[in-house]
Design an enzyme around this catalytic site. Structure first.
Site, PDB file in Angstrom:
ATOM      1  N   MET A  30      63.751  56.281  10.848  1.00  0.00           N
ATOM      2  CA  MET A  30      64.846  55.486  10.269  1.00  0.00           C
ATOM      3  C   MET A  30      64.811  54.066  10.835  1.00  0.00           C
ATOM      4  SD  MET A  30      67.973  58.055   9.629  1.00  0.00           S
ATOM      5  CE  MET A  30      68.588  58.118  11.283  1.00  0.00           C
ATOM      6  N   LEU A  33      62.670  50.849  15.905  1.00  0.00           N
ATOM      7  CA  LEU A  33      61.633  51.601  16.601  1.00  0.00           C
ATOM      8  C   LEU A  33      61.608  51.338  18.101  1.00  0.00           C
ATOM      9  CD1 LEU A  33      58.761  51.152  13.973  1.00  0.00           C
ATOM     10  CD2 LEU A  33      60.501  52.954  14.107  1.00  0.00           C
ATOM     11  N   HIS A  34      61.389  52.413  18.845  1.00  0.00           N
ATOM     12  CA  HIS A  34      61.241  52.329  20.299  1.00  0.00           C
ATOM     13  C   HIS A  34      59.986  53.105  20.700  1.00  0.00           C
ATOM     14  CE1 HIS A  34      62.848  56.366  20.132  1.00  0.00           C
ATOM     15  NE2 HIS A  34      63.990  55.934  19.610  1.00  0.00           N
ATOM     16  N   HIS A  37      59.267  56.508  18.997  1.00  0.00           N
ATOM     17  CA  HIS A  37      58.646  56.446  17.673  1.00  0.00           C
ATOM     18  C   HIS A  37      57.160  56.079  17.792  1.00  0.00           C
ATOM     19  CE1 HIS A  37      62.930  55.248  16.590  1.00  0.00           C
ATOM     20  NE2 HIS A  37      62.740  56.272  15.807  1.00  0.00           N
ATOM     21  N   GLN A  61      71.850  62.131   4.986  1.00  0.00           N
ATOM     22  CA  GLN A  61      72.024  62.849   6.246  1.00  0.00           C
ATOM     23  C   GLN A  61      73.181  62.326   7.092  1.00  0.00           C
ATOM     24  OE1 GLN A  61      67.901  61.831   7.586  1.00  0.00           O
ATOM     25  NE2 GLN A  61      68.848  61.597   9.596  1.00  0.00           N
ATOM     26  N   LYS A 151      62.461  65.573  20.378  1.00  0.00           N
ATOM     27  CA  LYS A 151      63.806  65.083  20.692  1.00  0.00           C
ATOM     28  C   LYS A 151      64.826  65.673  19.707  1.00  0.00           C
ATOM     29  CE  LYS A 151      67.141  61.817  21.070  1.00  0.00           C
ATOM     30  NZ  LYS A 151      67.503  61.585  19.700  1.00  0.00           N
ATOM     31  N   GLN A 155      65.919  69.766  14.076  1.00  0.00           N
ATOM     32  CA  GLN A 155      65.345  69.151  12.879  1.00  0.00           C
ATOM     33  C   GLN A 155      63.883  69.577  12.710  1.00  0.00           C
ATOM     34  OE1 GLN A 155      65.917  64.865  11.830  1.00  0.00           O
ATOM     35  NE2 GLN A 155      63.884  64.604  12.696  1.00  0.00           N
TER      36      GLN A 155
END
Ligand code: AMP
Length: 280
Positions: A30, A33-34, A37, A61, A151, A155
């Site tokens: 989504m 970014l860090h 990702h 969602q 994480k 999901q």
């Protein structure tokens, strides 16, 4: 990196890759970014010759009172990071239509009983929304491989279950959690927190870690869980759930369970809900 903003542009880019029989890995995100990702992209590169990342804040969602509107959108920064990682394609749809065509007509994928437990209990419909968009991305992109982070443990399991029946040819890879120095799992929602709150939030990881150690020492499971919740409360975190489950998220309420298992926790800190887990 080829940046595609519409389905048409995406199709052209994908066709060029399929002509050359490239093995394609998808990394859905989504955005904002860090390192978490980016670690997925590095892992994807080990499993495929080309990588495609998507940045799409999926409206399906988010609940009514959730942070869809204020979710951090940092496209310029994200593009730079993906370029540096040598990602091959980015699909950054200009609007929701480029993903769903007609949002009213979309085929909803139901996440079943597991989808209404843990995070699903707090966020009704959330996992249906996640599965619906992931199914759509799988249909549009048809990757050979897709990478998801541990994480978001629940999901990942639900996507795996969905893919078994709907996308059996896509290989799913689970990437380990990337953490900050103080143990906190990197997350875009950490941006909502101040420095002192980030330090407080690290107590979720501490509680999970400590609980896993105590379980290994065969301390009573019920006591471990109630102590963990009390610890979180004492650190001004509001726990939503704190549970031990097996690695497929079936419930465990006994000591000395031999198989792979996971402690999962969710807390709120100043209106921001965070999740984390430890597998052992
Ligand atoms: P998001 O942008 O939050 O939807 O996340 C996109 C993907 O990145 C999901 O598969 C997440 O599980 C994964 N991810 C997010 N944070 C981390 C992290 N700290 N470590 C590893 N993967 C992560």
């Amino acid at each position: 990196m080829i940046i595609t903003r519409t389905r048409k542009e995406l199709d052209v880019a994908l066709k060029n890759f399929s002509k050359n029989s490239e093995k394609l890995a998808l990394i859905p995100t989504m955005g904002n970014l860090h390192e978490g990702h980016l670690s997925l992209i590095r892992i994807a590169k080990k499993h495929a010759s080309k990588t495609i990342s998507t940045i799409f804040v999926n409206p399906l969602q988010f609940g009514k009172n959730e942070d869809y509107d204020k979710y951090p959108r940092t496209h310029e920064d994200d593009i730079k990071k993906l370029n540096d990682e040598k990602c091959d394609i980015l699909f950054l749809p200009v609007n929701n239509k480029e993903v769903f065509s007609n949002i009213e007509d979309i085929k909803t994928i139901h996440s079943g009983i597991l989808g209404s437990e843990l995070c699903g209990k707090i966020r009704p419909g959330h996992f249906d929304g996640v599965l619906t968009v992931v199914n759509k991305l799988f249909e549009i992109i048809n990757p050979d491989v897709a990478v998801f982070g541990a994480k978001d443990y629940q999901q990942e399991i639900l996507i795996r279950q969905m893919a078994v029946s709907l996308h059996p040819n896509i290989e799913l890879i689970k990437a380990p959690i990337i953490r900050a120095e103080n143990g906190i799992a990197l997350s875009s929602r950490n941006n909502y927190l101040s420095e002192p709150e980030l330090e407080m939030a690290a107590n979720l990881y501490k509680a999970l870690y400590h609980s896993a150690q105590s379980y290994k020492k065969n301390f009573d499971l019920k006591t471990i869980i109630s102590e963990a919740k009390n610890y979180l409360i004492s650190k001004k975190l509001i726990p939503h759930y704190f549970e031990l489950r097996d690695h497929n998220l079936n419930k465990i309420d006994i000591n000395q369970f031999e198989g792979k298992k996971v402690f999962l926790g969710s807390v709120t800190i100043n209106n921001t809900r965070l999740i984390d887990n430890i597998e052992f």
